[in-house]
Design a protein around this motif. Structure first.
Motif, PDB file in Angstrom:
ATOM      1  N   LYS A  71       0.775  -1.119   0.144  1.00 53.18           N
ATOM      2  CA  LYS A  71       0.037   0.020   0.093  1.00 53.18           C
ATOM      3  C   LYS A  71       0.918   1.270   0.080  1.00 53.18           C
ATOM      4  CE  LYS A  71      -4.498   1.228   0.178  1.00 53.18           C
ATOM      5  NZ  LYS A  71      -5.518   0.668  -0.513  1.00 53.18           N
ATOM      6  N   ASN A  72       1.885   1.485   0.887  1.00 56.90           N
ATOM      7  CA  ASN A  72       2.667   2.493   0.740  1.00 56.90           C
ATOM      8  C   ASN A  72       3.598   2.680  -0.411  1.00 56.90           C
ATOM      9  OD1 ASN A  72       2.818   3.913   3.492  1.00 56.90           O
ATOM     10  ND2 ASN A  72       2.313   2.001   4.126  1.00 56.90           N
ATOM     11  N   THR A  73       3.808   1.562  -1.050  1.00 55.36           N
ATOM     12  CA  THR A  73       4.482   1.736  -2.367  1.00 55.36           C
ATOM     13  C   THR A  73       3.712   2.144  -3.707  1.00 55.36           C
ATOM     14  OG1 THR A  73       5.942  -0.187  -1.966  1.00 55.36           O
ATOM     15  CG2 THR A  73       5.729   0.380  -4.302  1.00 55.36           C
ATOM     16  N   LEU A  74       2.202   1.798  -3.683  1.00 54.86           N
ATOM     17  CA  LEU A  74       1.369   2.109  -4.591  1.00 54.86           C
ATOM     18  C   LEU A  74       0.746   3.126  -4.495  1.00 54.86           C
ATOM     19  CD1 LEU A  74      -0.145  -1.446  -5.617  1.00 54.86           C
ATOM     20  CD2 LEU A  74       1.855  -0.319  -6.431  1.00 54.86           C
ATOM     21  N   GLU A  75       0.162   3.322  -2.846  1.00 53.92           N
ATOM     22  CA  GLU A  75      -0.374   4.726  -2.825  1.00 53.92           C
ATOM     23  C   GLU A  75       0.206   5.541  -1.718  1.00 53.92           C
ATOM     24  OE1 GLU A  75      -4.471   3.551  -1.862  1.00 53.92           O
ATOM     25  OE2 GLU A  75      -4.556   2.495  -3.723  1.00 53.92           O
ATOM     26  N   PRO A  76       1.281   6.023  -1.898  1.00 55.69           N
ATOM     27  CA  PRO A  76       2.090   6.722  -0.655  1.00 55.69           C
ATOM     28  C   PRO A  76       1.733   7.754  -0.169  1.00 55.69           C
ATOM     29  CG  PRO A  76       2.992   7.180  -3.110  1.00 55.69           C
ATOM     30  CD  PRO A  76       1.713   6.516  -3.184  1.00 55.69           C
ATOM     31  N   SER A  77       1.967   7.961   1.146  1.00 56.82           N
ATOM     32  CA  SER A  77       1.509   9.156   1.842  1.00 56.82           C
ATOM     33  C   SER A  77       3.348   9.861   2.225  1.00 56.82           C
ATOM     34  CB  SER A  77       1.137   8.738   3.265  1.00 56.82           C
ATOM     35  OG  SER A  77       1.703   7.834   4.199  1.00 56.82           O
ATOM     36  N   LEU A  78       3.195  10.794   3.116  1.00 55.66           N
ATOM     37  CA  LEU A  78       4.621  11.572   3.303  1.00 55.66           C
ATOM     38  C   LEU A  78       5.610  10.815   3.827  1.00 55.66           C
ATOM     39  CD1 LEU A  78       5.817  14.487   3.146  1.00 55.66           C
ATOM     40  CD2 LEU A  78       4.993  14.587   5.383  1.00 55.66           C
ATOM     41  N   LEU A  79       5.418   9.806   4.691  1.00 58.94           N
ATOM     42  CA  LEU A  79       6.222   9.232   5.523  1.00 58.94           C
ATOM     43  C   LEU A  79       6.281   7.310   4.803  1.00 58.94           C
ATOM     44  CD1 LEU A  79       5.690  10.036   9.298  1.00 58.94           C
ATOM     45  CD2 LEU A  79       7.302  11.144   7.465  1.00 58.94           C
ATOM     46  N   SER A  80       5.862   7.157   3.472  1.00 61.53           N
ATOM     47  CA  SER A  80       5.890   5.798   2.986  1.00 61.53           C
ATOM     48  C   SER A  80       6.977   5.273   2.867  1.00 61.53           C
ATOM     49  CB  SER A  80       5.054   5.842   1.815  1.00 61.53           C
ATOM     50  OG  SER A  80       3.535   6.049   2.011  1.00 61.53           O
ATOM     51  N   PHE A  81       8.205   6.292   3.047  1.00 62.71           N
ATOM     52  CA  PHE A  81       9.549   5.333   2.652  1.00 62.71           C
ATOM     53  C   PHE A  81      10.025   4.593   3.860  1.00 62.71           C
ATOM     54  CE2 PHE A  81       9.821   9.790   4.636  1.00 62.71           C
ATOM     55  CZ  PHE A  81      10.561   9.546   5.807  1.00 62.71           C
ATOM     56  N   ALA A  82       9.338   4.812   5.044  1.00 60.55           N
ATOM     57  CA  ALA A  82       9.502   4.167   6.127  1.00 60.55           C
ATOM     58  C   ALA A  82       9.040   2.770   6.213  1.00 60.55           C
ATOM     59  CB  ALA A  82       9.139   4.841   7.575  1.00 60.55           C
ATOM     60  N   PHE A  83       8.051   2.598   5.265  1.00 64.03           N
ATOM     61  CA  PHE A  83       7.363   1.246   5.112  1.00 64.03           C
ATOM     62  C   PHE A  83       7.727   0.698   3.780  1.00 64.03           C
ATOM     63  CE2 PHE A  83       4.918   4.107   7.729  1.00 64.03           C
ATOM     64  CZ  PHE A  83       4.830   3.424   8.996  1.00 64.03           C
ATOM     65  N   SER A  84       8.249   1.156   2.645  1.00 66.85           N
ATOM     66  CA  SER A  84       8.646   0.605   1.540  1.00 66.85           C
ATOM     67  C   SER A  84       9.971   0.989   1.032  1.00 66.85           C
ATOM     68  CB  SER A  84       7.634   1.001   0.410  1.00 66.85           C
ATOM     69  OG  SER A  84       7.974   0.685  -0.743  1.00 66.85           O
ATOM     70  N   PRO A  85      11.003  -0.190   0.821  1.00 62.40           N
ATOM     71  CA  PRO A  85      12.044   0.133   0.255  1.00 62.40           C
ATOM     72  C   PRO A  85      12.124   0.738  -1.394  1.00 62.40           C
ATOM     73  CG  PRO A  85      11.795  -2.159   0.126  1.00 62.40           C
ATOM     74  CD  PRO A  85      10.592  -1.402   1.180  1.00 62.40           C
ATOM     75  N   PHE A  86      11.060   0.557  -1.798  1.00 63.98           N
ATOM     76  CA  PHE A  86      10.766   0.993  -3.326  1.00 63.98           C
ATOM     77  C   PHE A  86      10.119   2.560  -3.517  1.00 63.98           C
ATOM     78  CE2 PHE A  86       9.489  -3.521  -2.581  1.00 63.98           C
ATOM     79  CZ  PHE A  86      10.803  -4.241  -2.970  1.00 63.98           C
ATOM     80  N   TYR A  87      10.022   2.948  -2.073  1.00 63.27           N
ATOM     81  CA  TYR A  87       9.322   4.555  -2.551  1.00 63.27           C
ATOM     82  C   TYR A  87      10.367   5.481  -2.277  1.00 63.27           C
ATOM     83  CZ  TYR A  87       6.618   8.640  -1.694  1.00 63.27           C
ATOM     84  OH  TYR A  87       6.019   9.873  -1.869  1.00 63.27           O
ATOM     85  N   GLN A  88      10.655   6.476  -2.926  1.00 61.64           N
ATOM     86  CA  GLN A  88      11.567   7.449  -2.783  1.00 61.64           C
ATOM     87  C   GLN A  88      11.080   8.782  -3.474  1.00 61.64           C
ATOM     88  OE1 GLN A  88      15.544   6.484  -3.846  1.00 61.64           O
ATOM     89  NE2 GLN A  88      16.308   8.519  -3.815  1.00 61.64           N
ATOM     90  N   VAL A  89      11.291   9.996  -2.638  1.00 60.55           N
ATOM     91  CA  VAL A  89      10.916  11.215  -3.051  1.00 60.55           C
ATOM     92  C   VAL A  89      12.286  12.138  -3.003  1.00 60.55           C
ATOM     93  CG1 VAL A  89       9.742  13.275  -2.791  1.00 60.55           C
ATOM     94  CG2 VAL A  89       8.486  11.115  -2.323  1.00 60.55           C
ATOM     95  N   GLY A  90      12.756  12.344  -3.974  1.00 61.06           N
ATOM     96  CA  GLY A  90      14.039  13.095  -4.156  1.00 61.06           C
ATOM     97  C   GLY A  90      15.219  12.143  -3.468  1.00 61.06           C
ATOM     98  N   GLU A  91      15.938  12.662  -2.575  1.00 61.71           N
ATOM     99  CA  GLU A  91      17.141  12.223  -1.772  1.00 61.71           C
ATOM    100  C   GLU A  91      16.510  11.251  -0.687  1.00 61.71           C
ATOM    101  OE1 GLU A  91      19.871  14.873  -0.839  1.00 61.71           O
ATOM    102  OE2 GLU A  91      20.380  15.426  -2.619  1.00 61.71           O
ATOM    103  N   ILE A  92      15.111  11.455  -0.362  1.00 59.51           N
ATOM    104  CA  ILE A  92      14.766  10.437   0.957  1.00 59.51           C
ATOM    105  C   ILE A  92      13.846   9.377   0.214  1.00 59.51           C
ATOM    106  CG2 ILE A  92      12.717  10.780   2.728  1.00 59.51           C
ATOM    107  CD1 ILE A  92      13.068  13.716   2.572  1.00 59.51           C
ATOM    108  N   GLY A  93      14.312   8.147   0.663  1.00 51.76           N
ATOM    109  CA  GLY A  93      13.817   6.957   0.189  1.00 51.76           C
ATOM    110  C   GLY A  93      13.883   5.684   1.351  1.00 51.76           C
TER     111      GLY A  93
END
Length: 214
Positions: A71-93
């Motif tokens: 869910k955090n990979t496909l429908e991310p929220s601001l802190l989804s990087f903390a639950f999915s290694p596949f989600y990244q925003v800029g340098e935060i992943g």
């Protein structure tokens, strides 16, 4: 004995189906609060732990964790990087710790309530309403394990990323985390006690005691 085991397996499959359905119905299993996703999936995991035992509860907890990662990979929220290694925003992943945060607390949600419940039932054996008390405390314990472990692991593993994502100072991160614990954790615990306690009480009347360690 074969019929009892079959019943336990069928109920495990039913709980897994409930988790799957809740996951993909919008704002039911996961409620996107922009910053983080609140969840109701701890409820079937807690009930499964109490009713079916810690082994099957751990399986349900693992499924909860996997759905969180998806869910955090496909429908991310601001802190989804903390639950999915596949989600990244800029340098935060995310990274390997994301998998730990998604899975480990949720597996424990499927284990701990069983032992809290059985321990309290023995401890309170002379109290008439011991089952209601034991269920309430064990359901609350499962909810708080989820919230407290997840948020504290985020603090220890992603403190700097959390600060950057929320645009706050590093020394205010834990205060922000405590705020999320209060806003998310308390309502989730109340839901677990009310719904989880009532469902568990009903199911314990039909699930054989001897099968609950299975």
């Amino acid at each position: 004995m074969k019929n009892k085991k079959t019943l336990s397996m069928v109920m495990t499959a039913l709980f897994m189906a409930i988790i799957a359905v809740m996951t993909f119905i919008p704002n039911v299993g996961y409620i996107n609060l922009i910053v983080i996703k609140a969840t109701l999936l701890h409820v079937p995991v807690i009930v499964g732990s109490i009713v079916l035992g810690p082994k099957r509860g751990a399986v349900l907890g693992a499924m909860f964790g996997i759905t969180s990662l998806i869910k955090n990979t496909l429908e991310p929220s601001l802190l989804s990087f903390a639950f999915s290694p596949f989600y990244q925003v800029g340098e935060i992943g995310g990274n390997a710790w994301s998998v730990v945060i998604a899975l480990a607390p949720r597996i424990l949600v499927g284990i701990v309530p069983y032992y809290v419940f059985t321990g309290l039932e023995k401890l309170l054996k002379r109290i008439r309403i011991r089952r209601v008390v034991a269920l309430s405390i064990s359901c609350a314990s499962g909810a708080f394990i989820n919230t407290l472990l997840v948020m504290n692991l985020i603090y220890f593993c992603f403190r700097e990323e959390f600060a950057a994502a929320k645009s706050i100072a590093l020394d205010t991160v834990y205060s922000a985390i405590l705020g999320i614990i209060a806003v998310n954790g308390v309502p989730e615990a109340v839901v677990a006690v009310v719904i989880g306690g009532a469902v568990s009480l009903a199911l314990l009347r039909i699930v054989p005691q001897t099968e609950r360690m299975g």
